[in-house]
Write an enzyme that holds these catalytic residues in place. Structure first.
Site, PDB file in Angstrom:
ATOM      1  N   LEU A 186      39.260  35.028  52.893  1.00 38.33           N
ATOM      2  CA  LEU A 186      38.402  34.568  52.036  1.00 38.33           C
ATOM      3  C   LEU A 186      37.159  34.867  51.882  1.00 38.33           C
ATOM      4  O   LEU A 186      36.703  34.383  53.079  1.00 38.33           O
ATOM      5  CB  LEU A 186      38.837  32.562  52.479  1.00 38.33           C
ATOM      6  CG  LEU A 186      38.076  31.709  51.335  1.00 38.33           C
ATOM      7  CD1 LEU A 186      39.223  30.707  51.339  1.00 38.33           C
ATOM      8  CD2 LEU A 186      36.907  31.378  52.308  1.00 38.33           C
ATOM      9  N   ASN A 187      36.714  34.535  50.770  1.00 37.35           N
ATOM     10  CA  ASN A 187      35.120  34.253  51.264  1.00 37.35           C
ATOM     11  C   ASN A 187      34.443  33.625  49.513  1.00 37.35           C
ATOM     12  O   ASN A 187      35.187  32.503  49.529  1.00 37.35           O
ATOM     13  CB  ASN A 187      34.614  36.087  50.837  1.00 37.35           C
ATOM     14  CG  ASN A 187      34.740  36.925  49.404  1.00 37.35           C
ATOM     15  OD1 ASN A 187      36.138  37.551  49.584  1.00 37.35           O
ATOM     16  ND2 ASN A 187      33.945  37.641  49.348  1.00 37.35           N
ATOM     17  N   ASP A 188      34.097  34.212  48.264  1.00 37.70           N
ATOM     18  CA  ASP A 188      33.365  32.825  48.078  1.00 37.70           C
ATOM     19  C   ASP A 188      34.735  31.445  47.195  1.00 37.70           C
ATOM     20  O   ASP A 188      35.481  32.429  46.495  1.00 37.70           O
ATOM     21  CB  ASP A 188      32.830  33.911  46.545  1.00 37.70           C
ATOM     22  CG  ASP A 188      31.894  35.469  47.516  1.00 37.70           C
ATOM     23  OD1 ASP A 188      31.881  35.276  48.444  1.00 37.70           O
ATOM     24  OD2 ASP A 188      31.584  35.946  46.423  1.00 37.70           O
ATOM     25  N   ARG A 215      26.717  41.742  39.463  1.00 39.70           N
ATOM     26  CA  ARG A 215      27.853  41.387  39.375  1.00 39.70           C
ATOM     27  C   ARG A 215      28.479  39.868  39.810  1.00 39.70           C
ATOM     28  O   ARG A 215      27.126  38.757  39.449  1.00 39.70           O
ATOM     29  CB  ARG A 215      28.816  41.405  40.444  1.00 39.70           C
ATOM     30  CG  ARG A 215      28.362  41.507  42.253  1.00 39.70           C
ATOM     31  CD  ARG A 215      28.966  41.695  43.133  1.00 39.70           C
ATOM     32  NE  ARG A 215      28.577  42.136  44.449  1.00 39.70           N
ATOM     33  CZ  ARG A 215      28.063  42.930  45.154  1.00 39.70           C
ATOM     34  NH1 ARG A 215      27.882  44.374  44.136  1.00 39.70           N
ATOM     35  NH2 ARG A 215      27.145  43.087  45.865  1.00 39.70           N
ATOM     36  N   ASP A 216      28.806  38.609  39.577  1.00 41.49           N
ATOM     37  CA  ASP A 216      29.599  37.618  39.723  1.00 41.49           C
ATOM     38  C   ASP A 216      28.407  36.533  38.611  1.00 41.49           C
ATOM     39  O   ASP A 216      28.105  35.276  38.837  1.00 41.49           O
ATOM     40  CB  ASP A 216      28.509  37.023  41.443  1.00 41.49           C
ATOM     41  CG  ASP A 216      28.538  38.017  42.394  1.00 41.49           C
ATOM     42  OD1 ASP A 216      29.839  38.206  42.283  1.00 41.49           O
ATOM     43  OD2 ASP A 216      28.111  37.754  43.138  1.00 41.49           O
TER      44      ASP A 216
END
Ligand code: FRU
Length: 542
Positions: free
Chosen positions: A106-108, A228-229
């Site tokens: 899992l990350n963000d 990104r993001d």
């Protein structure tokens, strides 16, 4: 060559697991190259790193509709693999009330929002192994911010614009529709040349997310593919999109676009020049207002640390921002959001009663060796925290709903002594004098220590004597004088330490044996209030 013919040459849909569009070409990654026979002169089968790619010149028959259909076939295959991967593995380090992946990495946190009467929180997930591979979005939902339910795997890396990862992004609530924005990550050729597009997907009335495709295909001028993001907000009669980016001069910056309709976007500008050289990349921007103060949260990469103990270049910051009448942005007064080891890429949302609630990734980009990897999973999300802007600063408190997890209260007084709590899932409230040492998650061999250094006036968090396999072992934070009030949230392998009523926070993964449930106090007499915390519904597939 038309796409249908290329698919047939590739041995049919079931032999294709990726579709890519390098310039003027279409490439299909195939599982088994041996079934491919009698290639026409204009089609090439070649090994690109570990993959076999069948590549042809693309013509007008390779339209986006046909590519989208191929994406659905790849997605169906990916989803079939997920059925087993979504079953949680047993592991004593697993949190009892934080969100963690069933297995994999899992990350963000992503798409954190209150929408149509419910809270939605997605996360970045690599379902296989403890590495950053092609990312998926997992979707969890909650009615109360405590009990999170696994909803589905919302987005899979199945299309030509996101084949190497449905990367991070945020959500927008449009009455009954939920629209999400994310970065499509693609790697091309043996050089793994990065191709970045900002993409959207929409869910109507609670239906699964349906990909719309790229809404921004070109990069703004002067930046690299590290752009990104997306975070999207509505402001002054228009939609604004904020992206973390890297300039060609290797400086982290904020890229801003605007739109009338969420589908067509115009680039406005890059911001953050007043910070000069402040890292080579800024990831995961978030922009919101707290008690009337506009704030900018970001994850600068490659900045020097303020502490000799901190060797990690990937950090977290919150800044104050002001918008002028043309919505141009200036950034000032940076604060560290979390002084601990494991806090990155946070996102926030507003509750219906107007609170700003934040969730972060309890992990770091280069941190890949935890004892949990022996059980096939790594990382978790942080507890939710409430942000306030008080006296010119951001302060943070555990989400007030978390107090509903409190079980029985134990009032404990210790004078240079220890007590067995018989649990690693608790909330602890105390006040320490300078010079005191408080050890948690302790047995005869292991412990994590909080020490109030009276000379330097710093709180030191030391996880040297734990089962840590990689990463720094000490963090420090300088504090104002007077006794130090602590509110500590513990969950089997994590500690979140709220210091002096939110003046500072330290988040840490801490691994000690399951039976290391002792707490001890050295060089002080201390009164402690300890609540065992009750587990809410675990957010795994039912
Ligand atoms: C931050 C990050 C984001 C990216 C995502 C990929 O941790 O690198 O910039 O979108 O993770 O998983």
């Amino acid at each position: 060559m038309c796409l249908e013919d290329l698919i047939e040459l590739a041995g049919g849909l079931s032999n294709i697991y990726r579709v890519l569009l390098p310039e003027h070409h279409v490439s299909l990654a195939v599982r088994n190259p041996d079934v491919i026979k009698d290639l026409p002169a204009d089609v090439v089968l070649e090994k690109v790193l570990e993959e076999w790619h069948l590549t042809a010149l693309s013509d007008e028959t390779v339209n986006e509709e046909a590519l989208f259909e191929l994406g659905r076939s790849i997605e169906a295959h990916q989803r079939a693999q997920l059925i087993d991967l979504a079953q949680p593995v047993a592991c004593h380090y697993r949190p009892s009330w934080h969100i963690a992946p069933p297995r994999g990495l899992l990350n963000d946190p992503n798409g954190f929002i209150f929408h149509d009467g419910q809270y939605h929180l997605f996360y970045q997930w690599s379902p296989v192994g403890c590495a950053h591979t092609d990312k998926y979005w997992v979707h969890t939902k909650s009615d109360d911010l405590l009990n999170w339910h696994w909803n589905d795997v919302a987005l899979t890396p199945s299309d030509w614009f996101d084949s190497h990862g449905v990367y991070s992004g945020h959500a927008v609530s449009l009455d009954k529709a939920l629209m999400v924005f994310y970065t499509g990550n693609v790697r091309l050729g043996a050089e793994r040349y990065r191709q970045t597009m900002q993409c959207a997907a929409i869910s109507q009335a609670g239906e699964p997310l349906h990909k719309i495709g790229p809404v921004i295909r070109e990069l703004p001028p002067g930046v690299t593919e590290h752009t990104r993001d997306p975070k999207v907000i509505y402001r002054n009669g228009k939609w604004m999109m904020f992206l973390g980016t890297q300039t060609t001069a290797m400086q982290g910056r904020l890229a801003v676009y605007h739109s009338e309709d969420l589908h067509h976007w115009q680039f406005d500008n890059l911001y953050g020049h007043e910070l000069g050289d402040f890292g080579y990349m800024w990831e995961c921007p978030d922009i919101f207002s707290v008690n009337g103060q506009d704030c900018f949260v970001f994850a600068p990469q490659g900045i020097p640390s303020e502490s000799e103990f901190n060797t990690v270049p990937h950090q977290n910051r919150i800044a104050q921002v002001s918008f002028n009448e043309r919505d141009e942005i200036s950034i000032s007064k940076l604060q560290i959001l979390d002084h601990g080891f494991d806090f990155y890429a946070p996102q926030s949302m507003e509750t219906p009663d107007g609170r700003r609630v934040m969730c972060g990734w309890m992990g770091l980009p280069d941190e890949l060796k935890h004892p949990t990897c022996h059980s096939g999973w790594i990382h978790q999300l942080t507890a939710l925290r409430e942000l306030e802007f008080v006296g010119g600063k951001i302060v943070q408190h555990p989400l007030r709903e978390l107090s509903a997890l409190r079980g029985e209260l134990r009032d404990i007084q210790l004078d240079n002594a220890s007590v067995d709590l018989n649990t690693k899932t608790f909330e602890l409230l105390t006040e320490l004098e300078w010079g005191a040492r408080l050890r948690l998650f302790e047995d005869d061999q292991y412990n994590v220590e909080i020490y109030l250094d009276p000379i330097k006036h710093r709180l030191l968090l030391d996880r040297t004597n734990t089962q840590i396999e990689e990463g720094d072992t000490v963090r420090e934070v300088e504090l104002s004088s007077g006794n130090v009030a602590l509110q500590i949230l513990a969950d089997n392998s994590s500690l979140e330490i709220f210091i002096n009523h939110g003046e500072a926070v330290m988040t840490a993964r801490v691994f000690t044996p399951e039976s290391a449930t002792r707490l001890s106090v050295k060089d002080a007499t201390v009164n402690l209030q300890v609540y065992e915390l009750q587990a809410p519904t675990a957010p795994y597939r039912a």
